[in-house]
Design a protein around this motif. Structure first.
Motif, PDB file in Angstrom:
ATOM      1  N   TRP A  35       0.844  -1.188   0.000  1.00  0.00           N
ATOM      2  CA  TRP A  35       0.000   0.000   0.000  1.00  0.00           C
ATOM      3  C   TRP A  35       0.884   1.244   0.000  1.00  0.00           C
ATOM      4  O   TRP A  35       1.893   1.305   0.714  1.00  0.00           O
ATOM      5  CB  TRP A  35      -0.932  -0.012   1.203  1.00  0.00           C
ATOM      6  N   ARG A 115      -8.737   0.347  -2.985  1.00  0.00           N
ATOM      7  CA  ARG A 115      -9.677  -0.381  -2.145  1.00  0.00           C
ATOM      8  C   ARG A 115     -10.053   0.521  -0.974  1.00  0.00           C
ATOM      9  O   ARG A 115      -9.286   0.686  -0.029  1.00  0.00           O
ATOM     10  CB  ARG A 115      -9.059  -1.686  -1.635  1.00  0.00           C
ATOM     11  N   ARG A 122      -0.618  -3.899  -7.368  1.00  0.00           N
ATOM     12  CA  ARG A 122      -0.795  -5.342  -7.558  1.00  0.00           C
ATOM     13  C   ARG A 122       0.396  -5.831  -8.379  1.00  0.00           C
ATOM     14  O   ARG A 122       0.501  -5.555  -9.578  1.00  0.00           O
ATOM     15  CB  ARG A 122      -2.114  -5.628  -8.256  1.00  0.00           C
ATOM     16  N   THR A 165     -14.199  -7.716   2.946  1.00  0.00           N
ATOM     17  CA  THR A 165     -13.149  -8.204   2.063  1.00  0.00           C
ATOM     18  C   THR A 165     -12.014  -8.826   2.875  1.00  0.00           C
ATOM     19  O   THR A 165     -11.945  -8.673   4.095  1.00  0.00           O
ATOM     20  CB  THR A 165     -12.569  -7.074   1.194  1.00  0.00           C
ATOM     21  N   ILE A 167      -9.102  -7.840   3.096  1.00  0.00           N
ATOM     22  CA  ILE A 167      -8.207  -6.846   3.693  1.00  0.00           C
ATOM     23  C   ILE A 167      -8.935  -5.991   4.734  1.00  0.00           C
ATOM     24  O   ILE A 167      -8.419  -4.961   5.172  1.00  0.00           O
ATOM     25  CB  ILE A 167      -7.566  -5.954   2.618  1.00  0.00           C
ATOM     26  N   CYS A 244      -8.193 -15.337  -3.475  1.00  0.00           N
ATOM     27  CA  CYS A 244      -7.629 -15.472  -2.129  1.00  0.00           C
ATOM     28  C   CYS A 244      -7.410 -16.927  -1.727  1.00  0.00           C
ATOM     29  O   CYS A 244      -6.671 -17.197  -0.770  1.00  0.00           O
ATOM     30  CB  CYS A 244      -8.535 -14.793  -1.109  1.00  0.00           C
ATOM     31  N   THR A 251      -7.645  -9.271  -2.797  1.00  0.00           N
ATOM     32  CA  THR A 251      -8.519  -8.458  -1.933  1.00  0.00           C
ATOM     33  C   THR A 251      -9.974  -8.919  -2.038  1.00  0.00           C
ATOM     34  O   THR A 251     -10.883  -8.117  -2.105  1.00  0.00           O
ATOM     35  CB  THR A 251      -8.418  -6.972  -2.317  1.00  0.00           C
TER      36      THR A 251
END
Length: 277
Positions: A35, A115, A122, A165, A167, A244, A251
């Motif tokens: 991030w 997000r 990514r 989600t 995250i 995932c 995410t």
């Protein structure tokens, strides 16, 4: 569609699903999701970078997140390419655009994702261990009885479904409608959401009594197939694992309470046996 034709169709769909998953730009290539901090974020393989990615040049360049939310990429000389071109600076379009901006260097590539309030990269590696050591997909045998023609009631405008989600964020998705079906003498409802409205299909995130046992715990995904008589097809044989299930760098949405079925859906993909999370 007779049973034999249906089985062949599902098997063809599964082969295409496997090809997409294992492609050189597929989900198995994910190796990172850092991030961004506000301001300049240096990126490269050198330990002195803010974002360290093995396989990149020692200093690929700088990713700058402005106060306005825009993100710019500045590449070091001869360090990489932006959308396949030898340019040094670019505004990065995120994955909300049909064609997000892709930065690449050798086997590594990345693009911008948003997000909630978080903005990240990514990162993919065509030689990721998750891809090169992939163990394949395990599925329940195709069962034509799990191809269900459900009653369909379109939603009124302005209705949303909240989904957590992987995250920890909450996403709101416009509800497409209600799919109602019967199984084993019981009646069930599911709420698909609008994701790709152009083709008439809707996206479903669901869980059931196999979740966390035979199948992936957080959810499985399924696309509805529209019919012309006020019904939609829910072919649970095409239920598939979210990204995932294969990587820690996705995410994915998780099944909301409204889409948790009190029944064993013994169709579709099972838990990935190579999962470490």
């Amino acid at each position: 569609m007779n049973d034999a034709s249906h089985i062949r169709a599902v098997e063809d769909w599964r082969r295409e699903r496997l090809a997409r998953l294992t492609a050189a730009d597929g989900w198995l290539t994910l190796v990172g999701l850092p991030w961004l901090e506000s301001g300049d974020n240096t990126i490269g393989s050198g330990a002195d970078n803010d974002i360290v990615v093995d396989g990149l040049p020692a200093r690929l360049g700088t990713v700058s997140l402005g106060d306005d939310g825009q993100v710019h990429m500045s590449l070091a000389d001869d360090a990489g390419r932006i959308n396949g071109r030898d340019v040094k600076h670019a505004l990065l379009l995120d994955d909300g655009h049909p064609q997000p901006t892709v930065v690449s260097a050798g086997d590594i590539s990345f693009f911008l994702v948003r997000r909630g309030d978080q903005v990240g990269l990514r990162i993919k590696n065509v030689h990721a261990a998750t891809r090169e050591q992939f163990l394949g997909l395990d599925c329940f045998p195709v069962d034509p009885s799990w191809r269900i023609e459900a009653e369909w009631r379109p939603a009124e405008g302005g209705q949303f479904l909240e989904m957590g989600t992987a995250i920890g964020t909450i996403e709101k998705h416009p509800i497409a409608g209600t799919a109602t079906f019967e199984r084993d003498g019981r009646r069930f409802e599911l709420l698909p959401v609008i994701e790709s409205p152009d083709d008439g299909s809707f996206f479903l995130v669901f869980a059931d009594q196999t979740s966390g046992k035979e199948t992936y715990g957080a959810a499985r995904f399924l696309y509805t197939e529209p019919l012309d008589d006020g019904h939609v097809v829910l072919d649970f044989n095409k239920a598939y694992n979210p990204p995932c299930a294969f990587t820690a760098f996705a995410t994915c949405p998780m099944a909301p309470p409204e889409n948790r079925l009190d029944i064993r859906v013994t169709a579709g993909e099972k838990t990935y046996r190579g999962s470490a999370h």
